[in-house]
Design an enzyme around this catalytic site. Structure first.
Site: not given
Length: 427
Positions: A264, A305, A363
């Site tokens: 996560h 993703h 990210d």
């Protein structure tokens, strides 16, 4: 409720099920009638189950859409700022100038933490993971604010929300300072939210510091782009904890614990670990080949993703911020960042990555920015938690404000059927 109806036939019996329609997105079939007829649904990970109704955030992963209160994330990132987005998440509308000023001032007035918190930090080892510390100190806030723990009181919920948003940067910076043995830095109320965080992270009492505005702008975008992401694992954890009537500080601490998981919140940390594993630009082709080999366990982190099947709408904004930070700091020749930029180029040009939609995600770029600013990898998930706090508290408040039930998922039991106990001497 929609005019549509659904029915389910089981063993010759037909059950009529209600169908609900949201503002946008797929219709939802209500399956609560199954329980009274002796059935449950089986949905591992709840990926096909709507556990709540919400007005806060909407995601369309296939189209690469992320909306906060109906506003596209790209517009918020380009034209708004983090605290204005916090207001939007909490109150459901963008503030006017007076409302924004009032909200920002309230946050500024609550940035300090009780001095006894500094003693609380001393209970941790200096090499404790920062997320372990954050789980403890955020939960401990409930021990200091008995005046706002009545979750049925709207004003109590509001002040708790503001306290959490205001104090998270302070606690995050204190966590970092504690792990490196430096004194804590007090917040400065004349600074912006992001400037204040960087001041508390990197300032010291021996000299006056000036926060680089380019870095503060990038930090604000990182916070904003992580502010909420609908019903993800940590947000669902906050809601589930909140459904028991737990206080907001405990619920946010539960969210931090869920975010700590590498599947996560650890994604941008994994990006830096991957770059370190590659180690040198001369090995990029070797690792790209490993990533393409389905029999090789190596995976490129920060590409593609799980939710966004087309592109991550936050990535374009974050890429621009990353480019600005690298140019400002003159880090174009940093070995790890050279690797990152080359991987980015490959992912955007190589047909293998294009066909599989393995684009650089938020990210990937946030990891690059945080590394460039000088934030250690172990603090990456803490910063994610800091940014996500308004989303968590908005979802908690939305649930507590309406009608809700304590969360109680069911199960498909596959253990032994009832059996009689056998005394120890006869086993």
């Amino acid at each position: 409720m929609s005019d549509k109806k659904a029915s389910l036939s089981i063993d010759g019996k037909t059950l009529d099920l209600k169908v609900h329609s949201g503002t946008i997105g797929p219709d939802v079939i209500e399956v609560s009638a199954l329980t009274g007829n002796g059935y449950f649904t089986y949905d591992p990970g709840f990926v096909s189950t709507a556990a709540c109704e919400s007005k806060i955030t909407y995601i369309d992963g296939d189209k690469g859409v992320l909306l906060h209160g109906g506003y596209p994330i790209e517009q918020l990132a380009e034209q708004s700022d983090y605290l204005e987005t916090c207001y939007l998440l909490l109150y459901g509308a963008l503030p006017n100038a007076t409302q924004k000023e009032t909200f920002v001032n309230k946050v500024r007035m609550h940035t300090m933490v009780n001095d006894q918190m500094s003693t609380f930090f001393k209970g941790f080892r200096r090499d404790a993971h920062p997320m372990a510390i954050m789980c403890g100190v955020v939960g401990a806030l409930s021990a200091f604010y008995h005046d706002s723990l009545d979750i049925t009181d709207e004003k109590h919920r509001e002040i708790s929300a503001i306290r959490l948003i205001a104090k998270m940067p302070t606690l995050a910076a204190m966590t970092y300072k504690y792990t490196i043995g430096q004194p804590f830095m007090y917040p400065q109320n004349h600074l912006s939210y992001a400037e204040n965080f960087l001041h508390m992270m990197f300032g010291n009492p021996c000299e006056q510091d000036k926060v680089n505005p380019v870095l503060a702008k990038a930090m604000d975008k990182i916070f904003l782009l992580h502010a909420d992401h609908e019903q993800n694992a940590s947000t669902s954890t906050v809601r589930l904890a909140g459904s028991t009537g737990a206080n907001p500080f405990a619920c946010i601490s539960a969210g931090i614990a869920a975010l700590w998981g590498p599947s996560h919140g650890g994604a941008n940390e994994a990006v830096l670990d991957m770059l370190n594993e590659i180690g040198d630009a001369s090995r990029i082709d070797e690792f790209v080949a490993k990533a393409k080999d389905k029999d090789d366990p190596f995976r490129l982190m920060g590409f593609g993703h799980r939710v966004y099947k087309n592109f991550d709408p936050r990535a374009k904004v974050m890429k621009q911020a990353a480019d600005e930070v690298l140019a400002e700091l003159g880090l174009e020749n940093d070995p790890l960042l050279i690797i990152a930029k080359r991987l980015e180029q490959i992912a955007l040009e190589d047909e293998y990555f294009i066909e599989r939609k393995l684009y650089p995600n938020v990210d990937f770029y946030s990891g690059i920015i945080l590394k460039a600013i000088g934030i250690p990898t172990s603090m990456f998930t803490v910063i994610f938690a800091l940014g996500r706090t308004p989303g968590w508290i908005a979802h908690w408040n939305e649930m507590i404000s309406g009608s809700y039930r304590i969360g109680r998922p069911r199960q498909l039991y596959t253990g032994p059927a009832q059996r009689d106990f056998v005394p120890l001497d006869k086993r």
